[in-house]
Design an enzyme around this catalytic site. Structure first.
Site, mmCIF file in Angstrom:
data_model
loop_
_atom_site.group_PDB
_atom_site.id
_atom_site.type_symbol
_atom_site.label_atom_id
_atom_site.label_comp_id
_atom_site.label_asym_id
_atom_site.label_seq_id
_atom_site.Cartn_x
_atom_site.Cartn_y
_atom_site.Cartn_z
ATOM 1 N N SER A 163 0.832 -1.198 0.000
ATOM 2 C CA SER A 163 0.000 0.000 0.000
ATOM 3 C C SER A 163 0.866 1.246 0.000
ATOM 4 O O SER A 163 2.027 1.220 0.411
ATOM 5 C CB SER A 163 -0.905 0.014 1.234
ATOM 6 N N CYS B 140 -4.396 9.098 26.519
ATOM 7 C CA CYS B 140 -3.312 8.953 27.491
ATOM 8 C C CYS B 140 -2.158 8.150 26.906
ATOM 9 O O CYS B 140 -1.835 7.047 27.370
ATOM 10 C CB CYS B 140 -3.840 8.304 28.765
#
Length: 469
Positions: free
Chosen positions: A238, A397
């Site tokens: 890709s 986080c």
């Protein structure tokens, strides 16, 4: 990154006054190759898409949101059809799939490639004719194969001897003759990230050409004569810009085609060269047009068929990213802005601004997963402030929760501003997650001055609905 940042940013950010930082940067400019074709700046400086102001879209649908320029997507479908008039164009649904997109690509005359039962269910529920669906995947379950066969899927790309056995048994039980292609691992090293290169030997996809498995798979299917072997398939990876990989792949696959003809007297009628065509995420990317791709691939195939004395097979290609990737941008709202020194002296002049937005790696994992690069712009207004080097980060986080690694934004960017990131149509919503229990964003399609919701925003109720504890 914009065109002015031709030098490598990484490793230079902590130095004083490099040339690329002194180069004038127009932070309000929109580089056309990066944005959907119907995106512009309105009279007040805010981005518009197909005539709609992004501030209005944010007010109605919230942020973050994926915004799809429908006419751009449809236009790219037509360009591939025009470039490959004698080939089948399979839209690679893994890039992004929903029922509205299925209908769009069907209306534009494309076929559809799916790789799981869920993608197949989406395609069928949207009314895609089963005969125009191809089914990929390295570990299709018996249930998935059964559904595909019973639905009348047009072709199945087989990926292992186990799958051939499963499908053969199923075909005998159902008294049907599914059409199949053999996926060939050709040993080509595509110039792309390791995790999206799919034709080197040491990975999970396909039958090895060098080891003889690909020939053995084709002979097995032909000798058992239960499945209809239509041809060979190769996909080298890709985000590829260099056509040389396709040339090597086509040469090797057609040599196998010649071997099959010589051993069994059969010339397979089809050849699928896969997809993986690159798009522009930054100004450093220079993708080929569909016309150029078609010209190169046709020349390669015609030449190799002549060399092998083979009839030219019916071609298929599988663009996904190249169709949907550039047609979408993600719209975020800025929450906080902070300056962070990166130089050893702790001088803020040696640092960058961290611009935190209300999304992040839950709606775009590609930066963290593939070290992908993106661009960004201030979307709700223009600015006359000086450019500053910024990093657009998310709310999760994780220190690796980065959306755009390096970009010049105006120094007056502030909480409440909107930031848009282009090129997010492929593999962003498809790979989105609920990390930190963040609901996934909606997809809003815009066309001719009208917006419609095609995938709604998830809610906290959606998150809790699956929690039965």
């Amino acid at each position: 990154m914009r065109a002015h940042e031709a030098g490598a940013l990484h490793g230079e950010i902590g130095t004083r006054g490099p040339a690329w930082l002194r180069t004038p940067v127009d932070v309000n400019a929109l580089v056309p190759q990066l944005w959907p074709r119907n995106v512009a700046r309105g009279p007040g400086g805010a981005l518009t898409v197909a005539g709609l102001d992004v501030r209005d879209l944010a007010a109605e649908y919230g942020t973050p949101a994926y915004v799809l320029d429908e006419d751009d997507l449809r236009g790219r479908c037509r360009e591939f059809r025009a470039a490959f008039p004698d080939a089948d164009i399979y839209y690679a649904g893994k890039a992004f799939l929903c029922r509205a997109v299925v209908r769009m690509i069907a209306e534009e005359g494309l076929f559809l490639d799916v790789c799981t039962g869920g993608e197949l269910a989406t395609a069928l529920s949207a009314g895609m004719p089963p005969a125009r669906i191809g089914f990929h995947g390295n570990n299709k379950s018996v249930a998935e194969l059964t559904r595909a066969v019973d639905a009348g899927v047009g072709r199945i790309i087989v990926d292992s001897f186990t799958e051939i056995d499963r499908l053969t048994e199923l075909a005998r039980e159902r008294r049907v003759r599914p059409k199949v292609l053999v996926r060939v691992t050709v040993g080509v090293e595509a110039h792309t990230h390791e995790f999206i290169a799919t034709a080197h030997e040491d990975q999970k996809f396909g039958f090895s050409l060098a080891g003889g498995a690909a020939a053995a798979a084709a002979f097995k299917i032909l000798d058992e004569d239960v499945l209809e072997l239509r041809g060979l398939h190769s996909h080298i990876g890709s985000q590829i810009f260099d056509a040389s990989g396709f040339e090597v792949s086509a040469r090797r696959v057609l040599a196998l085609q010649s071997q099959i003809r010589d051993a069994r007297g059969v010339e397979l009628p089809e050849l699928d060269l896969g997809g993986g065509f690159g798009i522009a995420y930054t100004t450093q990317d220079d993708p080929a047009t569909p016309h150029d791709l078609a010209k190169r691939l046709r020349k390669i195939v015609d030449g190799e068929c002549a060399a092998e004395n083979l009839a030219v097979p019916h071609l298929s290609v599988e663009p996904g990213r190249a169709i949907v990737g550039p047609a979408v941008f993600t719209l975020y709202e800025v929450g906080t802005v902070k300056s962070v020194p990166t130089g050893t002296g702790g001088d803020a002049a040696d640092g960058r601004a961290y611009v935190s937005v209300d999304g992040g790696m839950s709606d775009n994992i590609r930066t963290a997963l593939y070290d992908a690069s993106y661009s960004a712009t201030l979307a709700n207004r223009t600015s006359t402030a000086q450019p500053m080097l910024a990093r657009v980060v998310g709310k999760h986080c994780e220190s690796g929760d980065i959306v755009v690694k390096d970009e010049f934004l105006p120094a007056d960017v502030q909480p409440g501003d909107l930031v848009a990131v282009p090129g997010t149509g492929a593999y962003c919503r498809s790979m989105a997650s609920n990390y930190n229990h963040v609901p996934r964003p909606p997809v809003v399609a815009v066309r001719e001055g009208r917006a419609r919701l095609i995938v709604r925003r998830e809610t906290e109720d959606d998150l809790l609905a699956l929690d039965v504890g």
